[in-house]
Design an enzyme around this catalytic site. Sequence first.
Site, PDB file in Angstrom:
ATOM      1  N   GLY A  18       0.954  -1.218   0.043  1.00  0.00           N
ATOM      2  CA  GLY A  18      -0.155  -0.054   0.066  1.00  0.00           C
ATOM      3  C   GLY A  18       0.830   1.212   0.126  1.00  0.00           C
ATOM      4  O   GLY A  18       0.295   2.358  -0.104  1.00  0.00           O
ATOM      5  N   THR A  19       2.119   1.235   0.083  1.00  0.00           N
ATOM      6  CA  THR A  19       3.109   2.407   0.258  1.00  0.00           C
ATOM      7  C   THR A  19       3.791   2.351  -1.189  1.00  0.00           C
ATOM      8  O   THR A  19       4.546   3.331  -1.419  1.00  0.00           O
ATOM      9  CB  THR A  19       4.060   2.491   1.213  1.00  0.00           C
ATOM     10  OG1 THR A  19       5.044   0.974   1.237  1.00  0.00           O
ATOM     11  CG2 THR A  19       3.495   2.551   2.663  1.00  0.00           C
ATOM     12  N   ALA A  23       0.416   1.537  -6.094  1.00  0.00           N
ATOM     13  CA  ALA A  23      -0.642   1.790  -5.315  1.00  0.00           C
ATOM     14  C   ALA A  23      -0.868   3.322  -5.015  1.00  0.00           C
ATOM     15  O   ALA A  23      -2.084   3.855  -5.117  1.00  0.00           O
ATOM     16  CB  ALA A  23      -0.339   1.547  -3.547  1.00  0.00           C
ATOM     17  N   LYS A 148       0.219  -7.981 -12.644  1.00  0.00           N
ATOM     18  CA  LYS A 148       1.073  -8.662 -13.619  1.00  0.00           C
ATOM     19  C   LYS A 148       2.999  -8.387 -13.091  1.00  0.00           C
ATOM     20  O   LYS A 148       2.777  -7.322 -12.322  1.00  0.00           O
ATOM     21  CB  LYS A 148       0.999  -8.016 -15.028  1.00  0.00           C
ATOM     22  CG  LYS A 148       1.621  -6.585 -15.214  1.00  0.00           C
ATOM     23  CD  LYS A 148       1.890  -6.236 -16.617  1.00  0.00           C
ATOM     24  CE  LYS A 148       2.889  -5.316 -16.925  1.00  0.00           C
ATOM     25  NZ  LYS A 148       3.078  -4.670 -18.340  1.00  0.00           N
ATOM     26  N   ASP A 177      -5.111  -7.516 -16.081  1.00  0.00           N
ATOM     27  CA  ASP A 177      -4.374  -6.897 -17.163  1.00  0.00           C
ATOM     28  C   ASP A 177      -5.142  -5.453 -17.544  1.00  0.00           C
ATOM     29  O   ASP A 177      -6.257  -5.616 -17.977  1.00  0.00           O
ATOM     30  CB  ASP A 177      -4.456  -7.834 -18.414  1.00  0.00           C
ATOM     31  CG  ASP A 177      -3.661  -7.267 -19.659  1.00  0.00           C
ATOM     32  OD1 ASP A 177      -3.651  -6.012 -19.862  1.00  0.00           O
ATOM     33  OD2 ASP A 177      -3.157  -8.285 -20.474  1.00  0.00           O
ATOM     34  N   HIS A 178      -4.697  -4.485 -17.252  1.00  0.00           N
ATOM     35  CA  HIS A 178      -5.318  -3.105 -17.211  1.00  0.00           C
ATOM     36  C   HIS A 178      -6.034  -2.713 -18.472  1.00  0.00           C
ATOM     37  O   HIS A 178      -6.638  -2.051 -18.622  1.00  0.00           O
ATOM     38  CB  HIS A 178      -4.475  -1.999 -16.388  1.00  0.00           C
ATOM     39  CG  HIS A 178      -3.405  -1.559 -17.109  1.00  0.00           C
ATOM     40  ND1 HIS A 178      -2.076  -2.113 -17.033  1.00  0.00           N
ATOM     41  CD2 HIS A 178      -3.217  -0.386 -17.969  1.00  0.00           C
ATOM     42  CE1 HIS A 178      -1.374  -1.394 -17.879  1.00  0.00           C
ATOM     43  NE2 HIS A 178      -2.198  -0.522 -18.674  1.00  0.00           N
ATOM     44  N   HIS A 240      -0.532  -7.964 -22.623  1.00  0.00           N
ATOM     45  CA  HIS A 240      -1.614  -6.938 -23.209  1.00  0.00           C
ATOM     46  C   HIS A 240      -1.767  -6.902 -24.664  1.00  0.00           C
ATOM     47  O   HIS A 240      -3.103  -7.096 -25.279  1.00  0.00           O
ATOM     48  CB  HIS A 240      -0.945  -5.515 -23.341  1.00  0.00           C
ATOM     49  CG  HIS A 240      -0.452  -5.133 -21.679  1.00  0.00           C
ATOM     50  ND1 HIS A 240      -1.339  -5.349 -20.717  1.00  0.00           N
ATOM     51  CD2 HIS A 240       0.499  -4.446 -21.271  1.00  0.00           C
ATOM     52  CE1 HIS A 240      -0.780  -5.119 -19.657  1.00  0.00           C
ATOM     53  NE2 HIS A 240       0.371  -4.278 -20.106  1.00  0.00           N
ATOM     54  N   LYS A 331       9.251   0.881 -26.835  1.00  0.00           N
ATOM     55  CA  LYS A 331       9.619   1.974 -26.183  1.00  0.00           C
ATOM     56  C   LYS A 331      10.500   2.987 -27.005  1.00  0.00           C
ATOM     57  O   LYS A 331      11.156   2.662 -27.938  1.00  0.00           O
ATOM     58  CB  LYS A 331      10.466   1.646 -24.859  1.00  0.00           C
ATOM     59  CG  LYS A 331       9.444   0.965 -23.647  1.00  0.00           C
ATOM     60  CD  LYS A 331      10.153   0.828 -22.517  1.00  0.00           C
ATOM     61  CE  LYS A 331       9.524  -0.017 -21.580  1.00  0.00           C
ATOM     62  NZ  LYS A 331       8.170   0.844 -20.929  1.00  0.00           N
TER      63      LYS A 331
HETATM   64  P1  NAP Z   1       7.242  -0.812  -5.273  1.00  0.00           P
HETATM   65  O1  NAP Z   1       6.964   0.655  -5.307  1.00  0.00           O
HETATM   66  O2  NAP Z   1       8.551  -1.503  -5.217  1.00  0.00           O
HETATM   67  O3  NAP Z   1       6.254  -1.257  -3.883  1.00  0.00           O
HETATM   68  C1  NAP Z   1       6.372  -2.487  -3.277  1.00  0.00           C
HETATM   69  C2  NAP Z   1       5.406  -2.497  -2.012  1.00  0.00           C
HETATM   70  O4  NAP Z   1       5.281  -3.634  -1.660  1.00  0.00           O
HETATM   71  C3  NAP Z   1       6.097  -1.398  -0.977  1.00  0.00           C
HETATM   72  O5  NAP Z   1       4.876  -0.964  -0.411  1.00  0.00           O
HETATM   73  C4  NAP Z   1       6.751  -2.354   0.104  1.00  0.00           C
HETATM   74  O6  NAP Z   1       6.701  -1.548   1.409  1.00  0.00           O
HETATM   75  C5  NAP Z   1       5.774  -3.503  -0.012  1.00  0.00           C
HETATM   76  N1  NAP Z   1       6.662  -4.639   0.161  1.00  0.00           N
HETATM   77  C6  NAP Z   1       7.850  -5.347  -0.218  1.00  0.00           C
HETATM   78  N2  NAP Z   1       8.276  -6.172   0.430  1.00  0.00           N
HETATM   79  C7  NAP Z   1       6.955  -6.707   1.155  1.00  0.00           C
HETATM   80  C8  NAP Z   1       7.073  -7.830   2.122  1.00  0.00           C
HETATM   81  N3  NAP Z   1       8.018  -8.489   2.317  1.00  0.00           N
HETATM   82  N4  NAP Z   1       5.786  -7.896   2.985  1.00  0.00           N
HETATM   83  C9  NAP Z   1       5.028  -6.739   2.628  1.00  0.00           C
HETATM   84  N5  NAP Z   1       4.942  -5.789   1.966  1.00  0.00           N
HETATM   85  C10 NAP Z   1       5.964  -5.623   1.056  1.00  0.00           C
HETATM   86  O7  NAP Z   1       6.545  -1.696  -6.333  1.00  0.00           O
HETATM   87  P2  NAP Z   1       5.283  -1.302  -7.397  1.00  0.00           P
HETATM   88  O8  NAP Z   1       5.939  -0.534  -8.467  1.00  0.00           O
HETATM   89  O9  NAP Z   1       4.308  -0.539  -6.599  1.00  0.00           O
HETATM   90  O10 NAP Z   1       4.655  -2.711  -7.840  1.00  0.00           O
HETATM   91  C11 NAP Z   1       4.000  -3.494  -7.077  1.00  0.00           C
HETATM   92  C12 NAP Z   1       3.488  -4.823  -7.929  1.00  0.00           C
HETATM   93  O11 NAP Z   1       2.704  -4.163  -9.243  1.00  0.00           O
HETATM   94  C13 NAP Z   1       4.739  -5.637  -8.729  1.00  0.00           C
HETATM   95  O12 NAP Z   1       4.328  -7.077  -8.735  1.00  0.00           O
HETATM   96  C14 NAP Z   1       4.738  -4.905  -9.928  1.00  0.00           C
HETATM   97  O13 NAP Z   1       5.462  -5.852 -10.750  1.00  0.00           O
HETATM   98  C15 NAP Z   1       3.350  -4.608 -10.221  1.00  0.00           C
HETATM   99  N6  NAP Z   1       2.965  -3.480 -11.290  1.00  0.00           N
HETATM  100  C16 NAP Z   1       3.587  -2.317 -11.234  1.00  0.00           C
HETATM  101  C17 NAP Z   1       3.499  -1.468 -12.014  1.00  0.00           C
HETATM  102  C18 NAP Z   1       3.828   0.117 -11.893  1.00  0.00           C
HETATM  103  O14 NAP Z   1       3.618   1.044 -12.805  1.00  0.00           O
HETATM  104  N7  NAP Z   1       4.491   0.453 -10.727  1.00  0.00           N
HETATM  105  C19 NAP Z   1       2.726  -1.769 -13.468  1.00  0.00           C
HETATM  106  C20 NAP Z   1       2.193  -3.045 -13.289  1.00  0.00           C
HETATM  107  C21 NAP Z   1       2.392  -4.003 -12.514  1.00  0.00           C
HETATM  108  P3  NAP Z   1       7.976  -2.144   2.303  1.00  0.00           P
HETATM  109  O15 NAP Z   1       9.104  -2.157   1.270  1.00  0.00           O
HETATM  110  O16 NAP Z   1       7.884  -1.103   3.261  1.00  0.00           O
HETATM  111  O17 NAP Z   1       7.416  -3.305   2.846  1.00  0.00           O
END
Ligand code: NAP
Length: 484
Positions: A18-19, A23, A148, A177-178, A240, A331
């Site tokens: 959630g951080t 999110a 994903k 899959d958005h 996609h 890209k």
């Molecule tokens: P991110 O910015 O690295 O965030 C990861 C989140 O998971 C943080 O809140 C982190 O907080 C938490 N986390 C990490 N390890 C954890 C653990 N052991 N237990 C509980 N929480 C944990 O990653 P993100 O970009 O948001 O991506 C999240 C997922 O969405 C991934 O599967 C990614 O492939 C997918 N995704 C992301 C995007 C995008 O645009 N960002 C697009 C498509 C898909 P803490 O470190 O405080 O635990």
Amino acid sequence: MASRVIPVDPFDLVIFGGTGDLARRKILPALYRRFVAGQFGADTRLTGAARGEMETGAYRALVRDALMEFAPEAAADTGTRDAFLDMLAYVALDARGEDGWEALAARMRSGPIRAFYFSVAPGLFGDLAHRLHRHGLTDETARIVVEKPFGHDLDSARDLNRTLARHFDEGRIYRIDHYLGKETVQNLMAIRFGNVLFEPLWNSQYVDHIQITVAESVGVGGRAGYYDHAGAMRDMVQNHLMQLLCLIAMEPPARFAPDAVRDEKLKVIRALDPVARDHAVRGQYEAGHDQPGYRAQVGNPDSRTESFVALKAHVSNWRWAGTPFYLRTGKRLRARTSEIAVVFKDAPHSIFGAEAGRHRNILTIRLQPNEGIELGVTIKEPGPGGMRLIDVPLDMTFAEALGPEEADFPDAYERLIMDVIRGNQTLFMRGDEVEAAWAWTDPIIAGWETEGAAPLAYATGSSGPEDALMLMHRDGRRWREIRP
Ligand code: NAP
């Protein structure tokens, strides 16, 4: 006419991660907009969960900042924004540890729907599913949303499916899959199956070929580590582009119901021929426009990961035999644009003679920017001077056709998250679909790996490597221009 909003049943939603970036950028702004639209009330409980220690007050401040940045309209009405923030709490927990889970369980009510959004690295999906189960959080209403990438290849996707299946039935697993949440993508089904006009022509007798382009103008950006491990094939094609292909190629389902639609999509994937080696082109962008090249950007001078893919695919069934599907994505291309073009065949005989030139109907479904649908038709050029033919678009840009209010449709995440609460899986990928998609893409990737050659270089701001253009030129066809 204002959009109709049908309120969903009461729910508790937990965002694991959630951080994180997703999110903050997508999930929370999407929830906020649905709250503003009146789709759910202030009796909802939203919980952010991650490892970092944080009080709920600090989490609300983090979410408020995210809303101000990614849903700037939140600044306009502080009362609504604060009512939304009041629904939020934070629980510190580790997907791989035991602390925090009791606090999470204490926050869940019995009665409302329970949804758990896994917005964390895929390596944690199994741990989360396991602990949710162990802490008694999975009542009969519980459902999980997984982001994903769903696996890295067929084997890992199978493992993941098996792991999740230990604790959740398929009917409770929502694989996002958005692209499927985009308005035009759903409109594709409305156009095909809601009109009598297109379906009789929707086959190899009348369609010369289909082009699917998802072009980005940006480079890998902040997700370099992930991307260099994945590449365009895994990041874009396997999910996609494959989903778009399925919606274009599938047979009409008996009804617009989750399994009826997903059964038909699966049949398309299973009907795809293996891709011939010379029908798969991959590229990597070079430095240009004051931007570093791919390798410098990912910090891997020897990287052989592709940032561009072009494919020629065949769906081997009665409807499509002989009509190729050309797919490309990449890209740092000329513009950010996504579209599907259905290029119809020439009229069987031209009564206007050779001097009238060649004219074809093209149905273009634009995903971004300016979502809309355009049908190219041939007419007489106005004025004297004989019968000269020109092509003009019958354009239905949604924003113009529907008016700004109606065309202000929800973002893909808004729709998909509400579908999770409604329990509607139509726009989510089923486990067998994901596996079939990997089974098709894995051999292409394996072929590149065996060959060991580096991807072809292409200039930043171009349409990709020359070989991608040749893929169509060889067949006497041309890609549509990538333009904003
Ligand atoms: P991110 O910015 O690295 O965030 C990861 C989140 O998971 C943080 O809140 C982190 O907080 C938490 N986390 C990490 N390890 C954890 C653990 N052991 N237990 C509980 N929480 C944990 O990653 P993100 O970009 O948001 O991506 C999240 C997922 O969405 C991934 O599967 C990614 O492939 C997918 N995704 C992301 C995007 C995008 O645009 N960002 C697009 C498509 C898909 P803490 O470190 O405080 O635990």
